[in-house]
Design a protein around this motif. Structure first.
Motif, mmCIF file in Angstrom:
data_model
loop_
_atom_site.group_PDB
_atom_site.id
_atom_site.type_symbol
_atom_site.label_atom_id
_atom_site.label_comp_id
_atom_site.label_asym_id
_atom_site.label_seq_id
_atom_site.Cartn_x
_atom_site.Cartn_y
_atom_site.Cartn_z
ATOM 1 N N PRO A 162 -4.476 -7.986 -0.309
ATOM 2 C CA PRO A 162 -5.483 -7.417 0.971
ATOM 3 C C PRO A 162 -7.268 -8.154 0.751
ATOM 4 N N ARG A 163 -7.709 -8.617 1.395
ATOM 5 C CA ARG A 163 -9.410 -8.707 0.740
ATOM 6 C C ARG A 163 -9.864 -7.165 1.422
ATOM 7 N N LEU A 164 -10.619 -7.415 0.945
ATOM 8 C CA LEU A 164 -11.497 -5.522 1.246
ATOM 9 C C LEU A 164 -12.946 -5.815 1.521
ATOM 10 N N TYR A 165 -13.203 -5.948 2.684
ATOM 11 C CA TYR A 165 -14.167 -6.165 3.626
ATOM 12 C C TYR A 165 -15.347 -5.043 3.200
ATOM 13 N N GLU A 166 -15.216 -3.623 3.304
ATOM 14 C CA GLU A 166 -15.983 -2.708 2.600
ATOM 15 C C GLU A 166 -16.096 -1.268 2.879
ATOM 16 N N TYR A 167 -16.276 -0.439 1.815
ATOM 17 C CA TYR A 167 -15.791 0.387 2.282
ATOM 18 C C TYR A 167 -17.557 1.034 2.071
ATOM 19 N N PHE A 168 -17.379 2.722 2.507
ATOM 20 C CA PHE A 168 -18.312 3.822 3.209
ATOM 21 C C PHE A 168 -18.182 5.397 3.829
ATOM 22 N N MET A 169 -18.883 5.982 3.891
ATOM 23 C CA MET A 169 -17.963 7.219 3.934
ATOM 24 C C MET A 169 -19.044 7.379 5.664
ATOM 25 N N HIS A 170 -18.267 8.268 6.346
ATOM 26 C CA HIS A 170 -18.941 8.388 8.037
ATOM 27 C C HIS A 170 -18.475 9.848 8.013
ATOM 28 N N GLY A 171 -19.386 10.542 7.979
ATOM 29 C CA GLY A 171 -19.894 11.921 7.966
ATOM 30 C C GLY A 171 -19.115 12.317 6.888
ATOM 31 N N GLU A 172 -18.127 13.058 6.762
ATOM 32 C CA GLU A 172 -17.575 13.828 5.677
ATOM 33 C C GLU A 172 -16.037 12.552 5.725
ATOM 34 N N ASP A 173 -15.702 11.795 5.673
ATOM 35 C CA ASP A 173 -14.559 10.918 6.395
ATOM 36 C C ASP A 173 -14.963 9.705 4.910
ATOM 37 N N PHE A 174 -13.754 9.128 3.984
ATOM 38 C CA PHE A 174 -14.460 8.028 3.693
ATOM 39 C C PHE A 174 -13.100 6.832 4.140
ATOM 40 N N TYR A 175 -13.470 6.001 4.385
ATOM 41 C CA TYR A 175 -13.447 4.746 4.293
ATOM 42 C C TYR A 175 -13.038 3.564 3.863
ATOM 43 N N LEU A 176 -11.965 2.987 4.061
ATOM 44 C CA LEU A 176 -11.505 1.439 3.565
ATOM 45 C C LEU A 176 -11.002 0.673 4.540
ATOM 46 N N VAL A 177 -12.206 -0.480 4.461
ATOM 47 C CA VAL A 177 -11.627 -1.633 5.407
ATOM 48 C C VAL A 177 -11.679 -2.754 4.891
ATOM 49 N N ARG A 178 -10.014 -3.138 5.329
ATOM 50 C CA ARG A 178 -9.362 -4.531 4.814
ATOM 51 C C ARG A 178 -8.850 -5.309 5.408
ATOM 52 N N GLU A 179 -8.489 -6.447 5.307
ATOM 53 C CA GLU A 179 -8.087 -8.028 5.615
ATOM 54 C C GLU A 179 -6.383 -6.957 6.449
ATOM 55 N N TRP A 180 -5.975 -7.147 7.831
ATOM 56 C CA TRP A 180 -5.010 -7.094 8.628
ATOM 57 C C TRP A 180 -4.174 -8.223 8.581
ATOM 58 N N ILE A 181 -2.850 -8.423 7.549
ATOM 59 C CA ILE A 181 -2.276 -9.500 7.709
ATOM 60 C C ILE A 181 -0.782 -9.658 8.223
ATOM 61 N N ALA A 182 -0.496 -10.361 9.053
ATOM 62 C CA ALA A 182 0.701 -10.617 10.046
ATOM 63 C C ALA A 182 1.700 -11.372 9.376
ATOM 64 N N GLY A 183 2.985 -10.253 9.666
ATOM 65 C CA GLY A 183 4.434 -10.789 8.922
ATOM 66 C C GLY A 183 5.331 -9.729 9.353
ATOM 67 N N LEU A 184 6.093 -9.883 8.864
ATOM 68 C CA LEU A 184 7.433 -8.671 8.303
ATOM 69 C C LEU A 184 7.240 -8.649 7.012
ATOM 70 N N THR A 185 7.496 -7.623 7.557
ATOM 71 C CA THR A 185 7.301 -6.343 5.417
ATOM 72 C C THR A 185 8.881 -6.939 5.120
ATOM 73 N N LEU A 186 9.366 -6.490 4.087
ATOM 74 C CA LEU A 186 10.764 -6.444 3.022
ATOM 75 C C LEU A 186 11.562 -5.305 4.335
ATOM 76 N N LYS A 187 11.105 -4.248 4.923
ATOM 77 C CA LYS A 187 12.289 -3.327 5.512
ATOM 78 C C LYS A 187 12.284 -4.091 6.333
ATOM 79 N N GLN A 188 11.906 -4.440 7.249
ATOM 80 C CA GLN A 188 11.972 -5.469 8.624
ATOM 81 C C GLN A 188 12.861 -6.573 8.173
ATOM 82 N N LEU A 189 12.620 -7.144 7.341
ATOM 83 C CA LEU A 189 13.496 -8.636 7.282
ATOM 84 C C LEU A 189 14.711 -8.146 6.668
ATOM 85 N N VAL A 190 15.028 -6.438 5.503
ATOM 86 C CA VAL A 190 16.661 -5.978 5.925
ATOM 87 C C VAL A 190 16.896 -5.541 7.308
ATOM 88 N N GLU A 191 16.482 -5.034 7.856
ATOM 89 C CA GLU A 191 17.076 -4.428 8.909
ATOM 90 C C GLU A 191 17.498 -5.581 9.743
#
Length: 501
Positions: free
Chosen positions: A78-107
Motif C-alpha cells: 500500500p502506498r504510504l503518503y506521509e508520516y508525522f507526529m501530532h501532539g504526542e501521537d505518531f501517525y502513518l497515512v497510507r493508501e486505502w484498498i477496497a476489496g475482500l480480505t482472505l478471511k472474508q473470502l473464506v467466510e
C-alpha cells in the motif's frame, strides 16, 4: 473520534480497529474539494511513563522512511503518503484498498482448493521476498490482514487476484518497543494464533513471517483458525491434515516445514520456501517423463540416393524370391519322397520343439522387490537396486531424495529420503499401480514396515484399494505415515521417522 480533523486535513470517517497502543482509522482528505479519496491512518498512542519514548520516536521515523522508500514500487505494498507526529501521537497515512480480505473470502466462499492456495502463497511469498530484501519483517500476516484488490479481483479467474498485505502500519522495531508495555486481552479471539513462539518473546526474523503464512494457508484450506486444532501430545505439531478432503502431499510438506515451532527447522527465507513450493517433487506421484526422441531430418540429396538404393534392393529381392521358389519346389519333391519312404519312423514333437525355441514370457513378479525399511543405508539400497532414476536434494534440510521409477515396469516405484550425515533412510515411499493385486501390495507394505505393520494399516490399504477412502494418516511407535490415492490413481504408502519432519 468520528468527524475529528487531524492536522486540519484528514477527517476521520470511522475507527476500523483498536488495540492497547494503536488505532486504525478510515479518513478522507478534507483539504480537497469533492475529493473522494480515502486513507488508512495508523495512530500510535503515547505510552505514559515510558523512558524509551525518545528512542521510540527515532525508530518511528527510521522505519517510516524505509516504508516511504518502498511506496509505489510494488503493487502489493500500500502506498504510504506521509508520516508525522501530532501532539504526542505518531501517525502513518497510507493508501486505502477496497476489496475482500482472505478471511472474508473464506467466510463467503468456504475453504479454497489446493491450487488456489498455492497461487496465493506464491504471490504473498514474492511480496515477502521483496520486503525482506530491505530488512523488514512484516510481523502481522494473517487472513484478516491480506486483502484482494477489488480492481483486479475477478471471481471467475483466480489468475487476476492480487493479494495485498494491508497492515504495514506497525513497523518491526517500533512494535517491539511498544509491545513490551501492553497487556494481553483474553477477550480478543485468536489474537496470537498466527504469531510464532519467538515473536511472543519480542523477537522476529524472516522465518516468523513464513510461520504466520503457513498458518494462514491452513486457514484457507480448512476454514479453521489454528486455535481450533488440537496438538499432537508428543511432537506438539498441529493436527490439521485430516481436514483436507483431497490431500496434496507436496503442499502439506511445504506448509508443515513453515510452521515448525523451532526457527532453525523452518525455511530460512521466502526465496527458499518459494523454491520448495514450485519444485517438481521427487515423489512417486510424479512419473518420470522420458525425453522425446530426436527427429532425424534428411537432405533432398540423401532422399534421392535412398530412393535409388531402395529400387535396386527391390529388384534384387525379386530375383531372390524367384530363386527361392524353385528351391522350395525342389525341396517339396524330395520331402514327399522321404515321407513316402520313412513315414512309419517319424515321431512328431511339435510342442516340445516350439517351447524350446520360443519360451513363454513370464509375468512380472512383485514378490522379490526390496522395499527397504527405515534405517537402511544408501549404500545398501544402491547395491541392490543400482543407481536411482533421480537423485537430488530432499524436501527436508540435510537430506537426499532417491527415486526408483518402475522397479516393476508400470507397477511399482520406490522412493527414499536419506540423512546426508548418516546416509540412513529416514523416509520410505512406495507406489503401486491399480494392476498390482491387493495381496502383493500387503506383502510389500509388510516388508517396508516390518514390525510396525498392523491390521489397522492393512485396513487402510484395503480402503484405498477398493476406493472407499482417499487418504489415511497413522502413527505407530516412532514412525508416522500416510496411505492415500495419489493424483495418478496409484496406491501410495509413505512412512518416516517422527523426528524427521
Amino acid at each position: 473520534m468520528k468527524g475529528k480533523l487531524i492536522q486540519d486535513k484528514y477527517r476521520i470517517l470511522k475507527t476500523l480497529g483498536r488495540s492497547a497502543f494503536s488505532e486504525t482509522l478510515l479518513a478522507t482528505d478534507n483539504s480537497r474539494f469533492y475529493s473522494r479519496r480515502r486513507y488508512i491512518i495508523k495512530r500510535f498512542r503515547p505510552i505514559l511513563g515510558n523512558r524509551e519514548a525518545k528512542n521510540i520516536r527515532r525508530l518511528f521515523y527510521q522505519e517510516a522512511r524505509v516504508l516511504k522508500r518502498l511506496s509505489g514500487k510494488n503493487r502489493q505494498i500500500p502506498r504510504l503518503y506521509e508520516y508525522f507526529m501530532h501532539g504526542e501521537d505518531f501517525y502513518l497515512v497510507r493508501e486505502w484498498i477496497a476489496g475482500l480480505t482472505l478471511k472474508q473470502l473464506v467466510e463467503q466462499k468456504g475453504p479454497l482448493s489446493t491450487e488456489e492456495v498455492e497461487q496465493i502463497l506464491n504471490s504473498v511469498l514474492s511480496f515477502l521476498k521483496y520486503i525482506h530484501s530491505y530488512g523488514i519483517v512484516y510481523r502481522q500476516l494473517k487472513p484478516s490482514t491480506i486483502i484482494l484488490r477489488q480492481d483486479s479481483w475477478l471471481p471467475a479467474s483466480w489468475q487476476n487476484y492480487l493479494p495485498v498485505p494491508i497492515y504495514f502500519g506497525g513497523v518491526k522495531d517500533l512494535e517491539t518497543q511498544v509491545d513490551n508495555h501492553q497487556q494481553y486481552n483474553p477477550a480478543v479471539p485468536y489474537r496470537r494464533d498466527y504469531i510464532p513462539p519467538e515473536q511472543k518473546q519480542g523477537k522476529s526474523v524472516f522465518a516468523s513471517d513464513l510461520y504466520s503464512l503457513g498458518l494462514t494457508a491452513i486457514y484457507l484450506l480448512t476454514g479453521k483458525h489454528p486455535g481450533e486444532f488440537s496438538l499432537d501430545p508428543r511432537s506438539k505439531k498441529l493436527i490439521w491434515h485430516q481436514e483436507i478432503p483431497k490431500q496434496k502431499i507436496h503442499l502439506v510438506r511445504v506448509i508443515e516445514r513453515a510452521i515448525r515451532p523451532k526457527m532453525s527447522d523452518r525455511y530460512s527465507s521466502a526465496e527458499e520456501m518459494l523454491q520448495a513450493l514450485n519444485s517438481v517433487p521427487i515423489n512417486l506421484a510424479m512419473p518420470v517423463i522420458e525425453p522425446a526422441p530426436k527427429q532425424i531430418k534428411f537432405t533432398s540429396e540423401f532422399k534421392v540416393i535412398s530412393l535409388l538404393s531402395g529400387t535396386a534392393l527391390g529388384i534384387l529381392a525379386l530375383i531372390l524370391v524367384i530363386v527361392n521358389s524353385d528351391l522350395i519346389q525342389l525341396a517339396k519333391r524330395d520331402g514327399e519322397q522321404y515321407l513316402n519312404k520313412d513315414s512309419a519312423n517319424i515321431v512328431t514333437d511339435t510342442l516340445t520343439t516350439t517351447s524350446s525355441l520360443l519360451p513363454l514370457k513370464q509375468p512380472a513378479t512383485t514378490t522379490n522387490i526390496p522395499a527397504f525399511p527405515l534405517g537402511m543405508t544408501q549404500q545398501n539400497i544402491e547395491e541392490k537396486l543400482g543407481e536411482p532414476t533421480m537423485n537430488s536434494s530432499g524436501y527436508w534440510p540435510n537430506s537426499r531424495a532417491l527415486l526408483y521409477q518402475d522397479v516393476v515396469p508400470r507397477q511399482i516405484s520406490l522412493g527414499y529420503l536419506t540423512d546426508i550425515d548418516s546416509t540412513k533412510v529416514r523416509q520410505a515411499e512406495i507406489a503401486f499401480s491399480r494392476s498390482v493385486d491387493l495381496e502383493a501390495i500387503k506383502q510389500q507394505a509388510k516388508q517396508l514396515m516390518q514390525d510396525n505393520y498392523s491390521p489397522e494399516i492393512e485396513h487402510y490399504l484395503e480402503q484405498i484399494y477398493f476406493k472407499t477412502s482417499s487418504s489415511h494418516e497413522f502413527q505407530v511407535n516412532n514412525i508416522e505415515g500416510v496411505v492415500q490415492q495419489n493424483p495418478e490413481d496409484h496406491i501410495y504408502l509413505a512412512i518416516w521417522d517422527r523426528e524427521f519432519h
